[in-house]
Design an enzyme around this catalytic site. Structure first.
Site, PDB file in Angstrom:
ATOM      1  CB  THR A  72      -0.929   0.021   1.221  1.00 56.35           C
ATOM      2  OG1 THR A  72      -1.792  -1.118   1.186  1.00 56.35           O
ATOM      3  CG2 THR A  72      -1.792   1.277   1.220  1.00 56.35           C
ATOM      4  CG  PHE A 120       0.215   4.799   3.594  1.00 61.28           C
ATOM      5  CD1 PHE A 120      -0.932   4.921   4.361  1.00 61.28           C
ATOM      6  CD2 PHE A 120       0.730   3.527   3.368  1.00 61.28           C
ATOM      7  CE1 PHE A 120      -1.560   3.798   4.888  1.00 61.28           C
ATOM      8  CE2 PHE A 120       0.110   2.401   3.888  1.00 61.28           C
ATOM      9  CZ  PHE A 120      -1.040   2.538   4.642  1.00 61.28           C
TER      10      PHE A 120
END
Length: 426
Positions: A297, A299
């Site tokens: 992921t 960010f």
């Protein structure tokens, strides 16, 4: 949606954007309503004892306002009977403190977005807002981005944006895309709605675990709960484990672990991180249950002020643009980067919130043609300090009706492995 400023055609205009950095929120007195039998008390500036005591009691920052009301007409209408703080509107509500003593800690109760605390003085640690509860992947990303920061959990993405805007937090670390699940569209919309700047990025490998109460065996489980993406990312592994049980979606992975623990659910397991298991007293029934080991992921780190672009290390720049003639200019925009050998790492289209549909008269046939209108988000590998990036945006500006630089920031070049986050939070 906020009124948008004119596009930026060079690095100088980009560097001078942002709010006045001299503004500080310094509340002189806050009334706190305490739970679990405590009497209502008033804390003067500094919140009574120490910041550690305050942070240990106040666990989650949440919003009591209607954060989904994105289409409010005027600030005056939306902010009626609301107190102004540094020019921003914030609802006046009470703080709820949870009792942290005793043998077993109770689940934290949410604070409201209007609960103001002083901005850190020079040399103090940064306060970093993230979405979720302790043990969330976002908390781990915040810790990776700011190892010495003070993490502030928020119950919604928009609350994290507001926390930075109102000086409750100094930074926000929020997910924008996952290697398997794709983009987090909500945060792309919020980037456009709010006036924060991207000042960095961090990539976090996702390592899922199957968690349950101590002593619970997998054959006695009747359901598994977690975030929808986590459930989808572990679907095949759950089947291989023989868990033909109901799957139920909740807001976040760490919240699922907290829910199982706080409700003593012996027939329910949660998909979350190893850190969540440690925090909420759960056992790991299965480790590394994600179907794809390459689950990462990305960010972004948000701040009130942009950073100064540099050329001594790899930088990435994020922009958003639109055109009132539809998508026909997209090729021209992309060619501005290709001509200067600037690599694009992402392009994302989102519906234009103010003008979702464009009606075009058709001279030859009866009726009208309807076209969808889009905003385009683009990330490219170049710093705004580079002349080629400035020239590219100057050319893009000629073809677009709206252009905004969301940030020019260092790329995350840290190496990672699929098992790197096994001990991190979710």
């Amino acid at each position: 949606m906020h009124t948008l400023s004119p596009p930026y055609s060079n690095a100088i205009s980009y560097l001078h954007r942002g709010t006045d950095p001299t503004f500080r929120v310094v509340p002189t007195r806050i009334t706190v309503k305490c739970g679990y039998g405590f009497e209502t008390a008033s804390f003067s500036q500094g919140f009574g004892s120490t910041r550690t005591d305050w942070q240990s009691a106040c666990a989650i920052l949440s919003s009591k306002v209607d954060s989904q009301n994105e289409d409010s007409t005027t600030p005056a209408a939306a902010g009626e009977n609301i107190a102004a703080v540094n020019g921003h509107k914030s609802a006046e509500t009470d703080l709820n403190l949870v009792h942290v003593g005793g043998e077993k800690s109770l689940p934290p109760k949410p604070l409201t977005i209007s609960d103001l605390s002083p901005a850190p003085m020079h040399g103090s640690q940064l306060r970093v807002a993230y979405q979720g509860v302790p043990g969330a992947y976002s908390e781990a990303a915040a810790g990776k981005a700011y190892p010495n920061g003070e993490a502030i959990p928020c119950d919604q993405f928009e609350v994290a944006f507001q926390a930075v805007e109102l000086w409750i937090a100094d930074r926000a670390v929020l997910p924008v895309e996952n290697s398997l699940g794709g983009s987090i569209h909500r945060n792309y919309d919020l980037l456009l709605r709010h006036r924060l700047h991207i000042v960095g990025e961090v990539q976090l490998p996702v390592h899922h675990c199957l968690l349950a109460l101590p002593g619970v065996r997998s054959e006695y489980l009747t359901r598994v709960i977690s975030h929808p993406q986590a459930l989808a990312q572990c679907e095949h592994t759950l089947t291989k484990l023989g868990l033909n049980v109901a799957r139920e979606a909740v807001d976040d992975t760490a919240g699922a672990a907290e829910f199982v623990a706080s409700n003593n659910l012996r027939d329910t397991a949660a998909i979350a991180s190893a850190r969540a298991a440690e925090l909420y007293g759960l056992e790991i029934l299965a480790d590394g249950i994600q179907d794809d080991a390459n689950n990462v992921t990305r960010f972004v780190m948000l701040a009130r002020e942009p950073i100064i672009p540099r050329t001594d290390r790899p930088f990435k720049t994020s922009i958003v643009f639109a055109h009132d003639k539809g998508t026909s200019v997209l090729f021209k925009v992309l060619s501005a980067f290709a001509f200067r050998n600037i690599s694009l790492t992402k392009i994302e289209s989102r519906p234009h919130r103010n003008h979702p549909i464009r009606i075009v008269d058709d001279d030859k046939n009866e009726g009208t043609a309807k076209h969808f209108e889009y905003m385009f988000y683009v990330d490219f590998e170049a710093s705004m300090a580079e002349v080629r990036a400035q020239n590219a945006l100057a050319e893009v500006q000629e073809f677009t009706s709206f252009l905004r630089v969301l940030g020019s920031y260092p790329m995350d070049m840290t190496p990672w492995s699929p098992s790197a986050s096994s001990s991190r939070g979710d």
